[in-house]
Every structure is written in structure tokens, then in C-alpha cells.
Design a protein around this motif. Sequence first.
Motif, PDB file in Angstrom:
ATOM      1  N   GLN A   1      16.362  42.221 -59.486  1.00 28.15           N
ATOM      2  CA  GLN A   1      15.424  43.481 -59.952  1.00 28.15           C
ATOM      3  C   GLN A   1      14.143  42.817 -60.574  1.00 28.15           C
ATOM      4  O   GLN A   1      13.488  43.777 -61.562  1.00 28.15           O
ATOM      5  CB  GLN A   1      16.263  44.507 -60.653  1.00 28.15           C
ATOM      6  CG  GLN A   1      17.189  45.185 -59.926  1.00 28.15           C
ATOM      7  CD  GLN A   1      16.631  45.952 -58.751  1.00 28.15           C
ATOM      8  OE1 GLN A   1      15.625  46.692 -58.915  1.00 28.15           O
ATOM      9  NE2 GLN A   1      17.342  46.136 -57.759  1.00 28.15           N
TER      10      GLN A   1
ATOM     11  N   SER B   1      16.632  52.255 -55.769  1.00 32.11           N
ATOM     12  CA  SER B   1      16.224  50.727 -56.015  1.00 32.11           C
ATOM     13  C   SER B   1      17.433  49.771 -56.358  1.00 32.11           C
ATOM     14  O   SER B   1      17.297  48.638 -55.771  1.00 32.11           O
ATOM     15  CB  SER B   1      15.241  50.544 -57.462  1.00 32.11           C
ATOM     16  OG  SER B   1      15.227  49.430 -57.744  1.00 32.11           O
TER      17      SER B   1
ATOM     18  N   ILE C   1      12.039  54.015 -52.111  1.00 24.26           N
ATOM     19  CA  ILE C   1      11.403  53.274 -53.018  1.00 24.26           C
ATOM     20  C   ILE C   1       9.875  53.741 -53.056  1.00 24.26           C
ATOM     21  O   ILE C   1       9.098  53.295 -52.058  1.00 24.26           O
ATOM     22  CB  ILE C   1      11.341  52.021 -53.293  1.00 24.26           C
ATOM     23  CG1 ILE C   1      12.763  51.494 -53.444  1.00 24.26           C
ATOM     24  CG2 ILE C   1      10.587  51.318 -54.294  1.00 24.26           C
ATOM     25  CD1 ILE C   1      13.287  50.038 -53.376  1.00 24.26           C
TER      26      ILE C   1
END
Length: 1436
Positions: A504, A1113, A1121
Motif C-alpha cells: 500500500q 483499496s 478506487i
Amino acid sequence: MLSRPKPGESEADLLHFQNQFLAARASPAVKIVKKADKRKGEEGSRDAERLPLQDSKDVVMLDDFPDVPPALTPAPPKKSKIRSACVHFEDEDPEERLESHDQHITAVFSKIIERDTSAVAVTIPVPTGDPFPRTFHRSEIKSEVEVGSGRKSIFAQKIAARRAAEKAATAPPAAEHVQIGSATVGALGPEGSAGEAPLPSLRDDKTVDFLTSRQPCVITGEGLGSEKSEQEVQAIHKENLEKLQSMSQEEILQEQERLLAQLDSSLVAFLKSRRDGNEGQKKELKKKQDRPEESLETVPVSQHGVGASPSMQGSDMEESVIKEENMKVEITDSLPVKPKKEWIHMDNVEFEKLEWMKDLSPPRQKKTRKGMQARFSLKGELIPADADLPTHLGLHHHGEEAERAGYSLQELFHLSRSQVIQQRTLALQVLGHIVQKSRAGEFASSLKGSVLRLLLDAGFLFLLRFSLDDAVDNVMAASVAALRALLVSLDDEKYLDWTFSWYQGMAAFPFVPNNEEEEEDEEDDLTETEKSQNKKLKDENKPDPDVARYDVVKGLLKTQIQHRLRYILEVVRPVPTVVVDILHVLTHIARHSSEACSQLLDCPRLIETIVREFLPTQWDPRVAEPGCLLTSIHGVPCASAMKFVRVLASGGRNATARMLNKFEMKSRLSRFIAEDPLDLLLPREEAIRLSTEAFRLWAVAAGYGQACDLYRDLYPVLVRILQSLPELLGTCHEKSPMLELSVQRATVVVTLLTHVTQTAGCTAELQAQQSSNGSEDNEQIPPPPVTWNQVSNLRPFLETSLKRILQEISQTETWQALQPLTTTYMIYLGVYYSACSQQPSVNPIDCLEELEHLTFEVLLPLLSQPAVHSMWDLLRPCSALCNPLSCAPAPESVFSIVSLSCTGGKPPLSLVGSKSPFPFLTALLFLISSITHIHKGLISKYSSVLDFKGLKDYLHLSWQTGPPSITPSSAWILRHEYHLQYFVLTLARRMAGTCPDYAQHASLHHCVAMALLSRLLPGSEHLAHEVLLDLAFNPEFFPEGKAGGPEAADFSDILHLGTSAKLAQPGSAAACFSKPTRGVLLRESYQNLRFIRSCYLSHFVHLQPTLVRSRASYQGQNYLIQSMLLPEVKGPILPSDWPYFPLISLYNKVTNAETRGAVLNSLPLDLVNTVTWNLQWVLLLETWRAKTLQSIPTAAKLARLMCVFLTGGDLFLEAPIHCYAAALLSLYCQPKALDSLNLDAPLPGLASFHDLYTSLLEQFEGVSFGDPLFGAFVLLPLQKRFSIHLRLSVFGEHTSILRSLGVPLQQFPVPLERYTSPPEDNLNLLQLYFRTLVTGALRQTWCPVLYVVAVAHVNSFIFSQDSTTQEGDAARKSMLRKTWLLVDETLKKHLLYYKMLNAESPLGFDLYEQLPPMRLKYLQMVTQKENKEYASVLVS
């Protein structure tokens, strides 16, 4: 009446009017007079009185208008010099007078008289070798004689000086000695004698001889017209001197006053001017002596005042002259070049203007505590105050502190607005260097305060903005460089690029300051969209400086800086350095927010210019030649431009779509990706960076599910790159300088494949939705142009490469260089298998077999490696939670400019350092989490992960540390650390249901989960939801519920373990019900955990919109997203007191309704259950997880519990609520909790505790029914150490509650000593105590607790022997007398015979059987005095 002429009438008409006027004999409107001629004197005046003749000049005189214009004061009236200079006799013939003054040449030549030379001696010339006449240079002659009126040439001045010198040399030394005071000579100034002699100085009553001039100053003898005029003048001069010698000083002063009174002031001024004009000649005649007594000057008495002492005047003037001469000599000696009189225009040397030519004095360190002004060099370096630098460095061109080198910020600001281009450029360059060094922290230990904050407060930002508009290229370049130094940190960008390929890591927090000084009134009920719109409107109405004060980037955008930067790039076309700085500034602005990205995209021709000029598909190949010096990078690909486009695309999927389609970025991606960096006609390093940024841009687009059609076109290129990845192992041993860039490019390629795989994994889901909802009209998301079959073939390449790299894990240098690439491999495999398990076209059995193969052949051997063991041990030293200083803001950081505080680099042992284990271990745990989620049978195989000692030590320390401070520099680091903790907890949750020996870790992991819930940052709502859903309320994480925890609590209460106080619980005003023990309550709470979980999840429903975005996400739903920018960070998702959230929410609902004037009659149907579950959860945590709530102040906990009584009327009388509230109150009344209770400190979420307590008193008066539990909550804040205003509220404003505040002493859980010690000293409160006791408002049967408190304080006061004020002593004796006269014998006995507190006594205190002798004596003294006074009143 005669008519007046009108316009258009001719001269004939005017003559006709004149004839009519003359015939009428009317009086004229004006009077015709003959104006007097000044030149004719009185004769002219007499002629003016005669009637004018016919042929005389007519003068028109207006009424009431003077003939002569007014005199201009203070200018004197003009007078004829000729008339005053000539003497006329009555019998003198005017013709002869004219002849005598005739200047014609005939008159001159007719009266030539030969000079008589009979008495002149004839000398023969002396033969010399010099030419004739002898030549001389003007420098040989001293020109000390002052020139009279009029200007003379230099040659004429020299000749006059020479003649004066010759005359002085040939004159006889006739010096007259006159003994006279200075006042005597000064008195002769108007008569011409004062200028004839220098002023003597009288010292000790001794007369000093002085020289007199040979000629008088005023009398010249020109008007005598005789050949013996000079002799007459000398005779007059001698007579004057003799007259003066014969007069006394008093007579001279009287004569002076008489003359000054008679003479005209203009004549006196003229005489003074004649004397002053000859001062130069007098100085010429004086000889300079070494003795100061002979160096004298003439000072007239009329100038300095008659009444002054002559001796003092002379002495002062002499001293001043001596000082002035000494100063001039000193200054002249210190000058590098001595001024000479012979120099042109150097007659009057102005020494103060020559100060700058002197040598600077050495700098001296001031021995004072007061700081000195900071000065900087031209490179922005701080110059020490005692540094002695040479002047040729150019650091001394300033006025203040001339001896110190360097320039202050004020001087640089002043110089930056100079009219000289070079000065403006230099000032901006120096300021830019200062800002850069300041951000690096070089001044933190040397300067007091922040340089950046001082510059911004002084308007530095707008100085740069104004300088950007300058038309000069150098000034523009310097301002761009300073702006880049102010906004951009290249180290921040480096670490953001470093974490791009982490788990991420593509998502980042916006660079928006989190402490904006904005007022948020009445915005609680508004949605996020409405709040953002209101915020935008506020910013538009604010001036630019106000906006820039809390957000610099927003202030710059308000000044339309993007338009100016576009103009510079497109029109000015500056040098490459300026272009790169502008691209860095634009990149920083793009990181600010999605709104900033939109403004950049909407700027006309900005993106077109950048794409066309700095991302061309064709360029000059000569730029790749070695040693090629680029004078312009327009038309040459630039990696910084590609990075700017990538950051701009991170602002939102719409921005990315515009970049790819409108600005043709797809073709440029293909151009820079398809070709190997070595084949690009660019410098090798720039080519690798450009290729890396192109892959990053493609990865961002793939993260939105866009640009995936390029995958099919560039598939061969990607395969070729993957096949070359194992070759990096060979380059690691060679230590190539391009290794780090090559590894970064490889990691970005794998990150790209990860997002393409995620997008392909959603294809089947979207196709199924499209087919199921094909007939409906709602908007459908089209499936991406890439399928699972097109991406599944890449896994073998990556898995093979991972195995080869893991074989080198024992090689430290190789492993450290390739660890980022290994991290991305782990993330790719985790994403691949998570998506693979959801594909309908994949055989599940094949997927499970692949997972088993990966587990047994790759991961389990990896976990047994010693290198991995050392990684777990490095978690604690590299943690940001365990080492808060590692992510602390930089010392020079300012809140209005977001910085990650990476300037200078992070240490290796930090979370983002080179030796950090966090990225690899997070990726490893993510892969393990994906495997165990798919294959439940492999969960137990990874049990060794939770047994690592390094991991357990890290978790144990991390949750016990206090809540971390949330700053931009800490938020992005903590987010990655929370990912690791979440995956550890996810693995622990799966272990809890399958591994029987897991219970030993349950308490630790539950404490970590509770701490993580109050720390997770915006953007991680999905993680918070998962922790709430599966971890926080999971009975498996409460081993105490199964292992005798409730029984242990009961046993502790029975034995009073850990406390000396009695754990009393107040009763209830409702119907009698059995009081359950704390163990029973805990067991019931443990059994209701699933209901408690549903209660909290329902109260967090307001986080649903952000939860949807966060889930998309984390679960890889790329088509949902919207932006790679996370929400703004203003604090954690959940507050630290979230366990009390249902109570707070219910109280706010009721309070807001009452504020709007509405009455909330309908409360939730399950209100009792909601409050009960909330209290049960708090009781569980306070008993078994007390340390997880240690960050919440005890006063805040008490305030939250008060909400039970302020909500729903008699809600507190419900049996379960009453029991749990009483159990919690007993916990908060333990000695340790009472010691930590502080009601005077500000509490989070509470504006004023006093206001809350006032509401509690009003609620008690209305609906308490005298409930002892409610009364205990009312009595708890009345302890002596808390604010006196709380006690005054009870005894002054709400005395009615004293009748129903009947909490029995045996049920009150707080020791009474906390209320009676120390004795009360506030006279007002003591009088209120006494008044409520005497009036019967406070009785022992109604309010036993406060009765004891009031009696104790009143007794202590009336028998106190402490010294006090007269008012206090009178009040004390009065109260004692009133007590003695009380009718109520019981109260009188209690007040007089009170001894001490006794909890076992029914009264709560013990009494004296008889008063101690001292008290008795004092009582008799006071009462007998009262009786005597009373008796005397009766007798009188």
C-alpha cells in the motif's frame, strides 16, 4: 446710469462711451495718481503729491489696494548702496561731482600721476639658475587665507595666499599687548575693535598677553579721500585701544549695551560679518604653539550671551577646540590615505564622511545574555559573532555592526527590493541558501527561534512571488531556486519513491497541514461534501496572506502561481536548473490535494507545455554524448517531468484519464517503456530514472484499472524484463553505481504487474455484474481489457526469481541490495493468490497445491533462516512507536509547509532506513495472511511466527507506549508499521481457533488490538473494521473468561487485594434487588460479547462511506478506487475513549435536541441494552485490560459515566445499568484511581467540567429520587483538592439537593478524609457551611456525608489558632459566639465537641466528652467578652 461695454463692440463704440462719461462729469471708479520713484528719495515723494500733468505717466490705483507690494519678511528692505556711501555738501557743484566720478577713458588718462619712487631702495637682482620669472607649483603655497565675497579661481586663490605670506614675512612684528577680559574685546565687536585681537582666556585671574592685528577690521579710511588716510585709521585704532584700556569692565559692558540699543540691527550684523570675514587672516598671523594656552579663538560676547562668565566662556571654547582638533588628528591618523589641503575641493575636510575609510575594529563578543543578530555569508552559512573575516570577501557592506561580517535577514530583505539587478539576484540567492540550510537543521543549535517561521512571518513567501514576476532572468531564476528550497525536500521525495513499492505504498497522505486555524462552528451535522464546499468558500473570501499563514501551497495557488510558472516554461525557456526546480515545485503542489491537482490540470497550456517540451518522443541524439553540456532541456525528455505527471495522476482517476487520453501519455509510456534504458539516447542515469518513472505512472494508472490495454501491446517487453531480473544478482557482486537505480526499476515493474493482476482479477466479477444487470438502466462499470489468463503466466517467472534471491539471504550485502525487489515479489504472490482463489476458471485444488508447494519449499525454510530471526529482533529498534524521536518533526519545520522531516536522510536503524525489516516482514506476513485465508490447513504451519521472541518483545513494548503524536512526518511512517501489526493480529485470530496452545499469546495480542484501534489513521478504516469485527470482541482473546477470571475478581473484592479502602457500592432508590458481585457481572459481560460487538459496530456506521473506499483499496477492487491520495490526517479514525462512544453519542443526541429547543421524547427502543452493553464492555476492560485504558484520564472516564445520569430521565434506575455503574464507580474510587483524578485539568472532548457538573446537579434535583448511586457521583467532585467553585455551586446555588443527597456513610466509597483535609480556608464557603447547618438546610439525617464535612470544617475554623486577617478573626469569633448561643443543642454539641472522623461511628465522627482546656479557655474568653459587652449595653 452709464452702460458698460459688451463683447463684440468696436473701438468706435468705446470712444463713444468715453465721450458720454466725460460729458456726464461723473466721478471715476478709480483714482489716477503719480507713483513715487524710489530712486528720487524725498524729492520724488514730494513730486508725487502734485497733480499729474497731461503728459505724465498714468498709474491706475484700485481701491483698498496698496501701492507698494508687501515686504517679504524676514528679508531686509532694499537700500541704495550709492546713496548711503556718498557724502553730499550743500555748496558742491553737481557738475564737478559728475566729473569726479566719470569713468570714461579720457577722464582716466587725463589724470595719470606717476608714483613717487624717490624713497624706494633700488636692489640689483641676484643671479640664480631659475627661469625668469620663477615658476612655482600651487602645492607649494598653503591656501589658508579665506576668500572674501565672490568666487575666485584656484590660481587666484594661490596668488592671494602667496602675497599674504610675503606681506606677513616683510611686516614688522609690531604686537600690542593688551590686558583685557574676553568680555571687553567682545564688547567692541560692533564698533570694529573686536575683530582686531584674539580672545584672551582668563585663568586664575591672570592676564594673558595676546597679539593684535596690524589693521582694524571695520575702519578702512576709504571715505577720507586723503593720502594720509592710513595714518588716520591707525590713529583712530590706537585711540580706541587706549580708550578701552582706560575703561573698566563694567563701563565696557554698559557702553556695549548702549551701543547695541542705539545701532540698527542690520548694521550690527554687517560689522560682525566684516569681523568674521577676517578670521582666516587672523589665523594666518597666529603661530601654532604646543602649549594649548596660546591656541585661542575670538568669540564675541554678543554671540554667546552677555551674562555668561567670561572666564568660563573662554575655557569651554578652548576645551572644545582642543577636543575637536584632537579628534580630527585621531581620525586623520586612522585613515589609510591622509587628506591634503592641496587637493581640489578639499578645503573643508568632512571627517565624519571619511569614517568608512578607516580600518574596521575587530569584532568583540558581547559578554551579555542577550542574543546578537544573526548574520549569514553569501552561501547562507551562519557566521559566528566573533569571527574576524577579511573585508575582501564582500561581507562588510552594511551599516549596522560594521565590524561584523555577514548580512542579517533584514538587510537581505531590503537588498532583494533593490533597483540593481545584481543586488536583487544576490539577495534572493542568499535567502535561498539560508532556507535550505535551515530546513536541514543546521541552525537549530545556534539560533533562538525558527528561521523559517521568522521569514514566513516577514512575508518571504510573497517576496518570492513578486520576484517571480520580475522580467530579469537572473532574478526569476533566483526566486525559483529559493521557492524550491522553501517548499521541496529532495530527501522527502527520495523516501516517498523508496516506499512506493511497499505494501500500500502507492497511496500517500496529502500534503495538507493538519492544524489549520479555521473556525468550525455548527458544522457537526453537515456532510463531508458540504464541509468541503464551505471551507472552499471561506478560503476564497480570505486574503492571500491569511490563507498562506496556515497553508503555503494554498496561498500560492490563490496567487495563480501555476500560470506564472507556465509562462516561464513556455515563453522564457530558462536554463535546465530552473526548469528542474520548477518541476519540483509543481510536483510538491500536486502532492497537496486533489483540488490542487485539478487547478494544475485546468491551467491553460501548462500540461501541454510540459508534455511537449520535456516528454517529447523525438529529440536531438547529441544529448547522450559524453561531456555534452546542455544549455536548454527544452525538447529533451526529463525524468522530473514524468514524475510530475505521475504525482498528478495520483490525485484521482479522472486526472489520470485526462493525462492518458487528452495529453497522449499512452504513446509516451510506450515510447519510454518499450526501449531499454541503455538504448535511449540519453545519459544512462537519466534514462534509467525516466524509465522508472514511466513504469510508476503506468502502475498508478493500473491501480485505477486504466491503461491495461498497454499490457497486451507491451507484453513482450515485460517478459524480457522479467527474464533479465535474475541478472541483477551478478551485478550485486560488482557493486555497480547504477545498481540501486536498476533495482528500483525492477521493483516498479513488479509493482506494475501486481496492480495489473489485481485489475485482471476483477474482470470476472465485473463481467458477472454486467450480465446479471444487463437489462437495468443503471450505470455499469465496464470490465478491464485484460483477463486472468493473460496475467497468470507471469507467476512462474517471479517465483523462480524469488527463490534465487532467497538463496542469497545469508549474503548481507547482496540481500540488503535486493531486499526491495524481494518485498515486491512477496506482495505480488499475495495479491496473485488472493485473486486466483476468486477466479471461476481456476481449479481450486490446483491453487491449494500451489500454496502448499510455496509454503513447504519457500516460506517455511525462509522462516528458519538465521537472517530472518535477526529481522524480528530489529523490529523494536527500528519501530516508530518504540522510538518516537525517529519520526519527530524537524527542528525547523513549520506547520504551514508539510514536510516528512527526511532532510539529511533517515538513520539505517529506522522504519524507512536501509536496514529496516518492516517492508520485507510486512510483505511476508501479507503473503502468509493470504495463504492462510485460502488454505485453512496451513494455519498451524505458521505458528512459529508468533513465537519469535523479537516479535513478542516488540508487540509488548509497542502497545504500552503512549499514543504517538500525529504529524505529517509521523503519519506516513506509522501507517506502514500498523500494517505489520494488523497482519500479526490477523494471523493470531486464525491461530486462536485452531491452535490449542495459543491462549498464552491471547492477552498480548488483544492489548495490541485495542491499542491499534485507537491509533489507526484515516484510510485504514477497513483494518479498523476488521479488528472490531474479529479481534476486539472475540472471546478467544479473553482467556480470563474461561480460566476463572470472574471468580478471581470476587476473591479480590473479598480480600480487598491492592486496596485499603472498603469497596462499597451505593444502593438504589428503585425497588430492592439483589446486588450481584463483580464476578457475576464480569461473567455476564463475557457471555454478551457478541451483542456488545453489534452495539459498537452499529454506532460506527457513520464511517461507512470511508470504509467503502478503504475496503476497495485493501481488497484490490481497483475499479472503485477514486484517488491514491488518502484522506487528510487530523487524528486517528477512532478517538482514544472509543469504548465510551455509545454513551457519548446518546448524550450528544439528547443535548443537541435540547439545544435546538426540542424535547426528545422517543429514545431508542433498546436504550437500556445499549447502555448496559457499553457499561459491560467498560467493566471488562477496566478489570482485565486496565492498561489499555490508561491513556484516558480518570476524570474523563468519570465524565463519560455521568452521561448515564444525564440521558433518558430515570434510565439509571434500571437494574442492570445501576449495577454496572455502581461496579465501575467502586473501581474509580480506589485509592490509586482517586489519586490520579484531576478535575481541574482540561479534558478531551469536554469544554468545561464545571458546566457538566452544573447539569448533573440540575438533573439530580429533577429526577434523582434520592438515589444513592446518583448521589455518590454528585459527591465525588466535592473533594477538598478540587475546585472550590464546585462546592460553592452546591452550598450556594443548589442547596435544595442537600435534602435528598442521602448517601449513607456505609455505602459511600470515598474516604471522608479527602473532604475534610486540609481545613477549609475560604471564608465565603465556611459561612455557607455554617448557614446551611444553622438554618437546618443541612441535616445529618438528610445528607450525612456533607453534614460531617461541614461540621468538621466549621469546628476547625472556630477553634483555629492560626494567624489570619482582622476580618477572618472577627468572623471566627462571631461564628463561635453564634454557635454558643445555638438553641439546637445537638448541632451545638457537634460543632463544639467535634473531635475526629470515625467511619465506624453512626455520625461519622467522634466527640469530646469535655472540651480540651485550651479550647475551653478560648471559648470562655470569647463568650465572656460577649457577655460583658452585652451587660454594658444593658446598663447604658
